[in-house]
Design a protein around this motif. Structure first.
Motif: not given
Length: 490
Positions: A202-205, A163-173, A222-228, A191-196
């Motif tokens: 810069p790439f993970g967002n 997720c933190k790699d430019q091309y890896g993030c594109r692949y996952l998207q 679950e995401i809303v609760q995790q990052v709230s 990635i749920f535990q590291n979502f925030a």
């Protein structure tokens, strides 16, 4: 240049010099007579020549070895210090301290008391590295090709790093966009535990935004609760603000919306005044219901002066007026009117007042204009408030407009206003919008002043306005005062 100057790390030395270490001419069969390799007593410096040739064969930056290279990352030669050492001493039988131009103490970066020298390729049995070989980067095509034969299930436990790699993030998207629930679940769980944290990357967002868009309502909850707990900090981040806006856009469940509102309501004013955070508040105004947005209107009303006089806050306040119900708009206008006299003199607050006047509703206009009665002349000579007074004269009702113009009907004050770079526009606007009887009074006050101001840019504008509008008896007045009549009156 003497031999001693070769040992000095000179930040201004040009690496492209034809006599520098990097461009040393090896084609000469007798390098001992090169002016760069001779000592002060004109004897060949074989010892220094060997060092230069040895380092040059490796493509090493001599200035970096001496402690400083002015080119830094732009240098075409290697910045390394961990090459193997060679005992050169026995080859030349020259003591380190015997030559007058060799000083081992100048190698400040060395941990030993004697200087370190690096051998050529033949001494260590390795080929000479090519120029810039350590800085070669893969092309975008090569980076994309890395993932051609990769499946998401093979990346479990490593997706966070992709997720933190430019091309890896594109692949996952791209994998998420294919709507395969199993793939989305694998990525979500990894990635749920590291979502925030990824929301401000810069790439993970970008992956977080894509996941918010395509995940299930349960996963989104679950995401809303995790990052709230970190929602304000994420909203203030240049990357996180986009992910939070996406979250607000796709939240449909009331419980999730309430969780987001409670998280943002901890400090909404900081978000309103922030370069990134104000966009989160504006997204709330455009996407949430007026009931859910009430926390924004309450915060702005409580801190009206602080918000309206801020660069970003004044824009948010205008958007609040756009998205408000009648009750909410009245709530805001009442607070703006209470601080109107201070707001019109502020570089940002005056735009808020003008925005209310531009609504074109008499009930709001009168509420705003009334505090200015008795301060028209004072506000007319100020840069920001003069624009507001002009607009007040234009949009006010007949009775309120007459009250504003009456304050200008004083010959002593009017002379100062006509000579002022801001107030003269207020007088001109008053001439355009005054009632007929009041306009005659205003003209009568201006006539005695025309000889004084006729050579000023402002006086010429007033003169032109009189001539254009055909003011009665102005022709005789022009002759008496020396003004030029450019148009006869009917």
């Amino acid at each position: 240049m003497s031999l001693a100057s070769l040992d000095k790390p000179d930040a201004s030395f040009d690496h492209s010099d034809s006599y520098s270490l990097h461009s040393y001419p090896h084609e000469s069969s007798d390098n001992s007579y090169h002016p760069k390799l001779r000592s002060r007593n004109s004897e060949p410096n074989i010892y220094m020549q060997n060092i230069i040739e040895s380092n040059n064969s490796y493509g090493i930056c001599r200035y970096f070895l001496q402690g400083y290279c002015s080119r830094g990352d732009r240098c075409h030669f290697a910045h390394v210090t961990n090459l193997p050492q060679v005992q050169q001493r026995s080859q030349f039988n020259v003591p380190y301290n015997s030559h007058p131009n060799i000083n081992p103490n100048k190698h400040a970066h060395s941990t030993s008391s004697s200087p370190q020298f690096f051998p050529g390729p033949s001494a260590v049995g390795v080929p000479t590295p090519k120029l810039g070989a350590s800085k070669v980067k893969k092309t975008p095509e090569e980076e994309v090709n890395r993932f051609l034969s990769v499946e998401v299930k093979d990346l479990v436990g490593q997706i966070y790093y992709f997720c933190k790699d430019q091309y890896g993030c594109r692949y996952l998207q791209k994998q998420i966009e294919e709507h395969e629930k199993d793939v989305i679940s694998i990525i979500f769980n990894d990635i749920f535990q590291n979502f925030a944290e990824l929301m401000i990357d810069p790439f993970g967002n970008y992956l977080c935004q894509k996941l918010i868009e395509y995940c299930t309502e349960e996963q989104r909850g679950e995401i809303v609760q995790q990052v709230s707990t970190n929602l304000i900090e994420i909203s203030l981040n240049i990357h996180g603000t986009r992910a939070v806006q996406k979250l607000i856009e796709f939240v449909n469940v009331h419980d999730q919306t309430e969780t987001i509102i409670n998280a943002l309501n901890v400090d909404p004013v900081s978000l309103i005044k922030d370069l990134n955070g104000n966009h989160v508040i504006q997204k709330c105004l455009s996407k949430l219901s007026h009931i859910d947005n009430q926390f924004v209107f309450d915060a702005v009303s409580r801190n009206c002066m602080q918000v309206a006089t801020h660069r970003h806050g004044c824009c948010v306040l205008q958007r609040c007026i756009d998205h408000a119900t009648d009750i909410q708009r009245s709530q805001l206008v009442n607070e703006i009117a209470r601080h109107a006299l201070a707001l019109v003199q502020d570089p940002f607050g005056n735009y808020v007042v003008q925005y209310v006047l531009d609504l074109g509703e008499i009930k709001y206009s009168e509420c705003i204009v009334k505090p200015f009665i008795g301060n028209v002349c004072l506000l007319s000579v100020q840069k920001f408030s003069s624009n507001v007074i002009e607009k007040c004269i234009r949009v006010s009702g007949q009775k309120l407009r007459a009250s504003l113009i009456n304050e200008l009907l004083d010959q002593d004050r009017l002379e100062k206003l006509l000579c002022d770079s801001f107030a003269n526009y207020v007088v001109q606007t008053a001439l355009d919008y005054a009632a007929p009887d009041q306009r005659v009074k205003l003209i009568d006050c201006i006539r005695p002043i025309l000889p004084v101001i006729r050579n000023t840019p402002y006086g010429k504008r007033i003169q032109s306005k009189f001539l254009r509008d055909g003011v009665p008896n102005y022709t005789q007045l022009a002759y008496n005062t020396g003004l030029t009549v450019t148009k006869p009156f009917l």
